[in-house]
Design a protein around this motif. Structure first.
Motif, PDB file in Angstrom:
ATOM      1  N   LYS A 214      51.210 -28.529 -63.602  1.00 31.10           N
ATOM      2  CA  LYS A 214      51.323 -29.863 -64.871  1.00 31.10           C
ATOM      3  C   LYS A 214      51.566 -30.986 -64.236  1.00 31.10           C
ATOM      4  CE  LYS A 214      48.358 -27.961 -68.122  1.00 31.10           C
ATOM      5  NZ  LYS A 214      48.083 -26.452 -69.591  1.00 31.10           N
ATOM      6  N   ALA A 215      52.951 -30.805 -64.380  1.00 33.24           N
ATOM      7  CA  ALA A 215      53.877 -31.856 -64.534  1.00 33.24           C
ATOM      8  C   ALA A 215      53.655 -32.261 -62.440  1.00 33.24           C
ATOM      9  CB  ALA A 215      54.987 -31.213 -64.951  1.00 33.24           C
ATOM     10  N   ARG A 216      53.704 -30.977 -61.498  1.00 32.60           N
ATOM     11  CA  ARG A 216      53.959 -31.986 -60.247  1.00 32.60           C
ATOM     12  C   ARG A 216      53.159 -32.261 -60.357  1.00 32.60           C
ATOM     13  NH1 ARG A 216      57.011 -26.658 -58.563  1.00 32.60           N
ATOM     14  NH2 ARG A 216      59.547 -26.819 -58.999  1.00 32.60           N
ATOM     15  N   LYS A 217      51.600 -31.762 -60.316  1.00 30.51           N
ATOM     16  CA  LYS A 217      50.977 -32.449 -60.231  1.00 30.51           C
ATOM     17  C   LYS A 217      50.958 -34.043 -60.646  1.00 30.51           C
ATOM     18  CE  LYS A 217      45.822 -30.882 -60.349  1.00 30.51           C
ATOM     19  NZ  LYS A 217      44.299 -30.453 -60.430  1.00 30.51           N
ATOM     20  N   SER A 218      50.977 -34.455 -61.488  1.00 31.06           N
ATOM     21  CA  SER A 218      51.100 -35.881 -62.333  1.00 31.06           C
ATOM     22  C   SER A 218      52.440 -36.390 -61.706  1.00 31.06           C
ATOM     23  CB  SER A 218      50.890 -35.686 -64.069  1.00 31.06           C
ATOM     24  OG  SER A 218      52.278 -35.335 -64.070  1.00 31.06           O
ATOM     25  N   GLY A 219      53.370 -36.537 -60.692  1.00 28.90           N
ATOM     26  CA  GLY A 219      54.359 -36.673 -60.507  1.00 28.90           C
ATOM     27  C   GLY A 219      55.440 -36.793 -61.046  1.00 28.90           C
ATOM     28  N   ALA A 220      55.251 -35.995 -62.665  1.00 25.67           N
ATOM     29  CA  ALA A 220      56.071 -36.422 -64.080  1.00 25.67           C
ATOM     30  C   ALA A 220      57.317 -35.157 -62.975  1.00 25.67           C
ATOM     31  CB  ALA A 220      55.480 -35.306 -64.911  1.00 25.67           C
ATOM     32  N   PRO A 221      58.934 -35.845 -63.867  1.00 30.68           N
ATOM     33  CA  PRO A 221      59.895 -34.890 -64.061  1.00 30.68           C
ATOM     34  C   PRO A 221      60.026 -33.938 -63.591  1.00 30.68           C
ATOM     35  CG  PRO A 221      60.270 -36.978 -63.776  1.00 30.68           C
ATOM     36  CD  PRO A 221      59.315 -36.506 -64.551  1.00 30.68           C
ATOM     37  N   VAL A 222      60.573 -32.928 -63.059  1.00 29.50           N
ATOM     38  CA  VAL A 222      60.562 -31.790 -63.255  1.00 29.50           C
ATOM     39  C   VAL A 222      62.463 -31.253 -63.434  1.00 29.50           C
ATOM     40  CG1 VAL A 222      60.733 -28.646 -63.598  1.00 29.50           C
ATOM     41  CG2 VAL A 222      58.499 -30.401 -62.079  1.00 29.50           C
ATOM     42  N   CYS A 223      62.794 -31.078 -64.511  1.00 31.39           N
ATOM     43  CA  CYS A 223      63.832 -30.733 -65.129  1.00 31.39           C
ATOM     44  C   CYS A 223      64.530 -29.615 -65.312  1.00 31.39           C
ATOM     45  CB  CYS A 223      64.746 -31.802 -66.305  1.00 31.39           C
ATOM     46  SG  CYS A 223      64.528 -33.547 -65.821  1.00 31.39           S
ATOM     47  N   TYR A 224      65.282 -29.367 -64.471  1.00 31.49           N
ATOM     48  CA  TYR A 224      66.228 -27.575 -64.826  1.00 31.49           C
ATOM     49  C   TYR A 224      67.422 -28.015 -65.293  1.00 31.49           C
ATOM     50  CZ  TYR A 224      62.191 -25.559 -62.142  1.00 31.49           C
ATOM     51  OH  TYR A 224      61.460 -25.326 -61.718  1.00 31.49           O
ATOM     52  N   ILE A 225      67.310 -27.611 -67.224  1.00 31.07           N
ATOM     53  CA  ILE A 225      68.352 -27.500 -67.534  1.00 31.07           C
ATOM     54  C   ILE A 225      69.501 -26.001 -67.321  1.00 31.07           C
ATOM     55  CG2 ILE A 225      69.882 -28.037 -69.488  1.00 31.07           C
ATOM     56  CD1 ILE A 225      67.627 -29.999 -68.674  1.00 31.07           C
ATOM     57  N   MET A 226      70.555 -26.113 -66.681  1.00 32.69           N
ATOM     58  CA  MET A 226      71.341 -24.814 -66.169  1.00 32.69           C
ATOM     59  C   MET A 226      72.717 -24.644 -67.188  1.00 32.69           C
ATOM     60  SD  MET A 226      69.588 -24.113 -63.622  1.00 32.69           S
ATOM     61  CE  MET A 226      70.742 -23.018 -63.039  1.00 32.69           C
ATOM     62  N   PHE A 227      72.723 -23.755 -67.947  1.00 34.43           N
ATOM     63  CA  PHE A 227      73.636 -23.097 -68.569  1.00 34.43           C
ATOM     64  C   PHE A 227      75.374 -23.054 -67.757  1.00 34.43           C
ATOM     65  CE2 PHE A 227      76.458 -20.101 -71.342  1.00 34.43           C
ATOM     66  CZ  PHE A 227      76.819 -21.004 -71.490  1.00 34.43           C
ATOM     67  N   THR A 228      76.459 -23.626 -67.326  1.00 31.95           N
ATOM     68  CA  THR A 228      76.991 -22.874 -67.153  1.00 31.95           C
ATOM     69  C   THR A 228      78.123 -22.894 -67.990  1.00 31.95           C
ATOM     70  OG1 THR A 228      76.144 -24.957 -65.448  1.00 31.95           O
ATOM     71  CG2 THR A 228      78.055 -23.746 -64.764  1.00 31.95           C
TER      72      THR A 228
END
Length: 177
Positions: free
Chosen positions: A41-55
């Motif tokens: 849904k996010a990609r189809k609308s052009g919304a940013p997709v943010c992956y938060i990576m615990f490190t």
């Protein structure tokens, strides 16, 4: 209104912990399926997709670029997605997340991920404190059973109390436009 999807700590380790004597994530298959739909849904609308990576620090199996650190294979990021490295439960703390979101003109955050009572809770409240409108996807965050509480009880409790900081909505009602 400009929305972004924040996928919190959906890395390999929490999904394989059960294979090493740990506990199984509550409804992990549904979590992956719902997350995949949110990403679409996010990609189809052009919304940013943010992956938060615990490190964790170098030398740990959860250190940057180690196999257990990588995003779950069924929801892998694309080159245009934002990758945010974090070292604390609060995804905003010393991670640059706020600046990256501001550069994209984001004012609303759709949040999903792991673990409900730790990083999801901390990021929801921090996002609210940073001035964002927050939407917590009620069927798209998870945890493990704990002493005295089932994972389902923990998730239900957080869905109830986090309404002070977020709109708590099911994944099929999330809109990015």
């Amino acid at each position: 209104m400009s929305k972004a999807l924040l996928i919190i700590d959906m890395q390999t380790m929490p999904f394989v912990w059960k294979d090493y004597g740990g506990k199984a994530l509550y409804k992990e298959e549904k979590l992956i399926t719902n997350t995949k739909h949110l990403i679409e849904k996010a990609r189809k609308s052009g919304a940013p997709v943010c992956y938060i990576m615990f490190t964790e620090p170098e030398g740990s199996p959860r250190a940057e670029n180690q196999p257990l650190w990588k995003v779950h294979e069924h929801i892998s990021p694309l080159p245009q997605d934002l990758i945010i490295i974090k070292h604390y439960a609060d995804s905003f703390l010393k991670s640059g997340l706020h600046d990256r979101l501001q550069a994209h003109g984001v004012d609303t955050l759709v949040m999903c991920g792991l673990q409900t009572e730790f990083c999801v809770d901390a990021t929801v409240t921090s996002g609210y404190s940073h001035g964002y409108q927050v939407e917590l996807v009620k069927d798209c965050h998870s945890t493990y059973d704990a002493d005295g509480l089932t994972a389902e009880q923990i998730i239900d409790h957080h869905n109830r109390i986090l309404i002070q900081f977020a709109d708590v909505i099911p994944s099929d009602q999330v809109e990015f436009q």
